[in-house]
Design an enzyme around this catalytic site. Structure first.
Site, PDB file in Angstrom:
ATOM      1  N   GLY A 240      86.028  19.301  12.968  1.00  0.00           N
ATOM      2  CA  GLY A 240      85.105  20.265  13.530  1.00  0.00           C
ATOM      3  C   GLY A 240      85.573  21.681  13.265  1.00  0.00           C
ATOM      4  O   GLY A 240      86.707  21.927  12.831  1.00  0.00           O
ATOM      5  N   GLY A 241      84.686  22.642  13.520  1.00  0.00           N
ATOM      6  CA  GLY A 241      85.058  24.051  13.429  1.00  0.00           C
ATOM      7  C   GLY A 241      85.048  24.650  12.044  1.00  0.00           C
ATOM      8  O   GLY A 241      85.521  25.778  11.849  1.00  0.00           O
TER       9      GLY A 241
ATOM     10  N   MET B 121      81.993   8.047   9.819  1.00  0.00           N
ATOM     11  CA  MET B 121      82.728   8.548   8.656  1.00  0.00           C
ATOM     12  C   MET B 121      83.873   7.578   8.417  1.00  0.00           C
ATOM     13  O   MET B 121      85.036   7.858   8.725  1.00  0.00           O
ATOM     14  CB  MET B 121      83.213   9.980   8.932  1.00  0.00           C
ATOM     15  CG  MET B 121      82.075  10.978   8.966  1.00  0.00           C
ATOM     16  SD  MET B 121      82.505  12.563   9.729  1.00  0.00           S
ATOM     17  CE  MET B 121      82.117  12.198  11.452  1.00  0.00           C
TER      18      MET B 121
ATOM     19  N   SER C 231      77.608  17.802  19.311  1.00  0.00           N
ATOM     20  CA  SER C 231      78.665  16.917  18.824  1.00  0.00           C
ATOM     21  C   SER C 231      79.741  16.783  19.879  1.00  0.00           C
ATOM     22  O   SER C 231      80.438  17.751  20.209  1.00  0.00           O
ATOM     23  CB  SER C 231      79.269  17.466  17.532  1.00  0.00           C
ATOM     24  OG  SER C 231      80.414  16.711  17.178  1.00  0.00           O
TER      25      SER C 231
ATOM     26  N   ASP D 153      74.716  18.838   9.774  1.00  0.00           N
ATOM     27  CA  ASP D 153      75.926  18.740  10.591  1.00  0.00           C
ATOM     28  C   ASP D 153      77.049  19.499   9.918  1.00  0.00           C
ATOM     29  O   ASP D 153      77.430  19.178   8.793  1.00  0.00           O
ATOM     30  CB  ASP D 153      76.295  17.255  10.755  1.00  0.00           C
ATOM     31  CG  ASP D 153      77.555  17.045  11.584  1.00  0.00           C
ATOM     32  OD1 ASP D 153      78.111  18.027  12.098  1.00  0.00           O
ATOM     33  OD2 ASP D 153      77.976  15.874  11.708  1.00  0.00           O
TER      34      ASP D 153
ATOM     35  N   MET E 193      85.476   8.473  13.150  1.00  0.00           N
ATOM     36  CA  MET E 193      86.313   8.680  11.965  1.00  0.00           C
ATOM     37  C   MET E 193      87.464   7.685  11.978  1.00  0.00           C
ATOM     38  O   MET E 193      88.037   7.403  13.039  1.00  0.00           O
ATOM     39  CB  MET E 193      86.873  10.106  11.953  1.00  0.00           C
ATOM     40  CG  MET E 193      85.826  11.192  12.074  1.00  0.00           C
ATOM     41  SD  MET E 193      86.570  12.847  11.994  1.00  0.00           S
ATOM     42  CE  MET E 193      85.204  13.845  12.602  1.00  0.00           C
TER      43      MET E 193
ATOM     44  N   HIS F 230      75.661  13.265  19.726  1.00  0.00           N
ATOM     45  CA  HIS F 230      76.201  12.969  18.401  1.00  0.00           C
ATOM     46  C   HIS F 230      77.654  12.548  18.530  1.00  0.00           C
ATOM     47  O   HIS F 230      78.504  13.310  18.999  1.00  0.00           O
ATOM     48  CB  HIS F 230      76.075  14.198  17.496  1.00  0.00           C
ATOM     49  CG  HIS F 230      76.395  13.927  16.063  1.00  0.00           C
ATOM     50  ND1 HIS F 230      75.485  13.343  15.193  1.00  0.00           N
ATOM     51  CD2 HIS F 230      77.518  14.149  15.345  1.00  0.00           C
ATOM     52  CE1 HIS F 230      76.034  13.229  13.997  1.00  0.00           C
ATOM     53  NE2 HIS F 230      77.275  13.700  14.064  1.00  0.00           N
TER      54      HIS F 230
ATOM     55  N   SER G 299      81.177  23.209  18.222  1.00  0.00           N
ATOM     56  CA  SER G 299      81.821  24.406  18.750  1.00  0.00           C
ATOM     57  C   SER G 299      80.823  25.434  19.250  1.00  0.00           C
ATOM     58  O   SER G 299      81.032  26.054  20.308  1.00  0.00           O
ATOM     59  CB  SER G 299      82.711  25.046  17.675  1.00  0.00           C
ATOM     60  OG  SER G 299      83.685  24.138  17.217  1.00  0.00           O
TER      61      SER G 299
ATOM     62  N   HIS H 173      77.631   8.714  14.013  1.00  0.00           N
ATOM     63  CA  HIS H 173      77.859   9.083  12.616  1.00  0.00           C
ATOM     64  C   HIS H 173      79.196   8.507  12.182  1.00  0.00           C
ATOM     65  O   HIS H 173      80.256   8.992  12.581  1.00  0.00           O
ATOM     66  CB  HIS H 173      77.839  10.616  12.499  1.00  0.00           C
ATOM     67  CG  HIS H 173      78.229  11.134  11.156  1.00  0.00           C
ATOM     68  ND1 HIS H 173      78.632  12.442  10.963  1.00  0.00           N
ATOM     69  CD2 HIS H 173      78.249  10.550   9.928  1.00  0.00           C
ATOM     70  CE1 HIS H 173      78.903  12.632   9.686  1.00  0.00           C
ATOM     71  NE2 HIS H 173      78.683  11.492   9.040  1.00  0.00           N
TER      72      HIS H 173
ATOM     73  N   MET I 256      75.369  16.691   5.203  1.00  0.00           N
ATOM     74  CA  MET I 256      76.562  17.362   5.708  1.00  0.00           C
ATOM     75  C   MET I 256      76.633  18.782   5.150  1.00  0.00           C
ATOM     76  O   MET I 256      76.437  18.997   3.947  1.00  0.00           O
ATOM     77  CB  MET I 256      77.823  16.593   5.310  1.00  0.00           C
ATOM     78  CG  MET I 256      77.979  15.246   5.995  1.00  0.00           C
ATOM     79  SD  MET I 256      78.107  15.369   7.798  1.00  0.00           S
ATOM     80  CE  MET I 256      79.608  16.344   7.994  1.00  0.00           C
TER      81      MET I 256
ATOM     82  N   ASP J  28      80.970  11.372  16.633  1.00  0.00           N
ATOM     83  CA  ASP J  28      81.652  11.385  15.340  1.00  0.00           C
ATOM     84  C   ASP J  28      82.717  10.306  15.295  1.00  0.00           C
ATOM     85  O   ASP J  28      83.739  10.396  15.979  1.00  0.00           O
ATOM     86  CB  ASP J  28      82.291  12.761  15.101  1.00  0.00           C
ATOM     87  CG  ASP J  28      81.259  13.833  14.840  1.00  0.00           C
ATOM     88  OD1 ASP J  28      80.515  13.703  13.851  1.00  0.00           O
ATOM     89  OD2 ASP J  28      81.191  14.805  15.613  1.00  0.00           O
TER      90      ASP J  28
END
Length: 221
Positions: A145-146, A69, A9, A172, A38, A34, A195, A67, A138, A36
Site C-alpha cells: 500500500g501507499g 495476489m 482497502s 486499485d 498476498m 476490499h 491510505s 483480491h 492495477m 488484499d
C-alpha cells in the site's frame, strides 16, 4: 450505465480491530470491503488468507471483495468460497487457464473478477470479459500500500469502457482526491483506496467525493 462503488482497502486498517474497521467503513458509506490477499510469492508481501475472511464473515454483512495476489489461485477457490467471499478476483498473470477458473468460481456462487498488473496488456483480459463480473486494473505494482498512482494505466480503463459500457471496472493503487477525476473520466467506477480513506481527517468526505466524482463522470442519456 454503471454507478460508483467505493471499496476501502482494509490493508490500511487497524488489523487488531478488523471487524470494527469494516463496520466503520460501511457506516461511512463504503459499498465494498476490499481485502488484499498476498502470499509472499506472487508479490513480496504477506497479508491475510481465507481463515481471516472466515472469522470476519459472521461480523459483517459487507460485500467482501477479495483480491488474490497469489500464485496458483486455483488452489484457494474452495477455501475462499467456504469462508464467505462475495467476489473472488485473481490475477491473469498467475493462472494458465483463466476461463476454467472463472467457471469454477461461479460454480461456487461467488462473483468473479480478473486483475491485471500495470505492465500486462489489456488485450489479455478482453476475450474473457463476457464471463466476468469485474475487471481490476492495477494502478500500482501489486504488493504494498501507499504507492503513487500510475496515470498511464488509464489507457486500459478507457479501452475497456469503450468496449464494455456496463462492465464494473475497478482501479486499485494510489487513488486519492487529487487523481480521482482522472480515473473517473477514464471510465473506472469501482474505486479502491486505502491510505487516502483511512488516513483522512474525514473518511466520510473522501468516500463521498469519490462517489460524486465517479457518478458525475457517467454519460447522460
Amino acid at each position: 450505465m454503471v454507478h460508483a462503488k467505493i471499496a476501502p482497502s482494509l490493508l490500511s486498517s487497524d488489523f487488531a480491530r478488523l471487524a470494527d474497521e469494516c463496520e466503520r467503513m460501511l457506516s461511512l458509506g463504503a459499498d465494498y470491503l476490499h481485502m488484499d490477499v498476498m502470499d509472499g510469492h506472487f508479490v513480496p508481501n504477506l497479508t491475510l488468507g481465507a481463515p481471516i475472511i472466515e472469522c470476519l464473515r459472521p461480523h459483517t454483512k459487507g460485500f467482501l471483495d477479495c483480491h488474490l495476489m497469489v500464485s496458483h489461485p486455483e488452489q484457494w477457490v474452495d477455501d475462499f468460497a467456504r469462508a464467505g467471499t462475495d467476489l473472488f478476483c485473481f490475477h491473469i498473470e498467475a493462472t494458465t487457464d483463466a476461463s476454467a477458473l472463472i467457471d469454477r468460481v461461479h460454480a461456487l456462487n461467488m462473483k468473479c473478477g480478473i486483475a491485471i498488473k500495470p505492465k500486462t496488456p489489456v488485450a489479455s483480459v478482453i476475450p474473457l470479459v463476457h464471463k466476468l463480473d469485474q475487471v481490476l486494473v492495477m494502478t500500482v505494482e501489486p504488493g504494498f500500500g501507499g504507492q503513487s498512482f500510475m496515470p498511464e494505466c488509464m489507457d486500459k480503463v478507457r479501452e475497456l469502457r469503450a468496449q464494455f459500457p456496463d462492465l464494473d471496472i475497478e482501479v486499485d493503487g494510489g487513488l486519492a482526491p487529487e487523481n480521482i477525476e482522472v480515473a473517473a473520466q477514464a471510465g473506472a467506477n469501482v474505486i479502491v483506496a486505502g491510505s487516502s480513506i483511512f488516513k483522512a481527517s474525514s473518511p466520510r468526505d473522501v468516500i463521498s467525493l469519490f462517489r460524486k466524482t465517479v457518478n458525475d463522470a457517467q454519460p447522460t442519456a
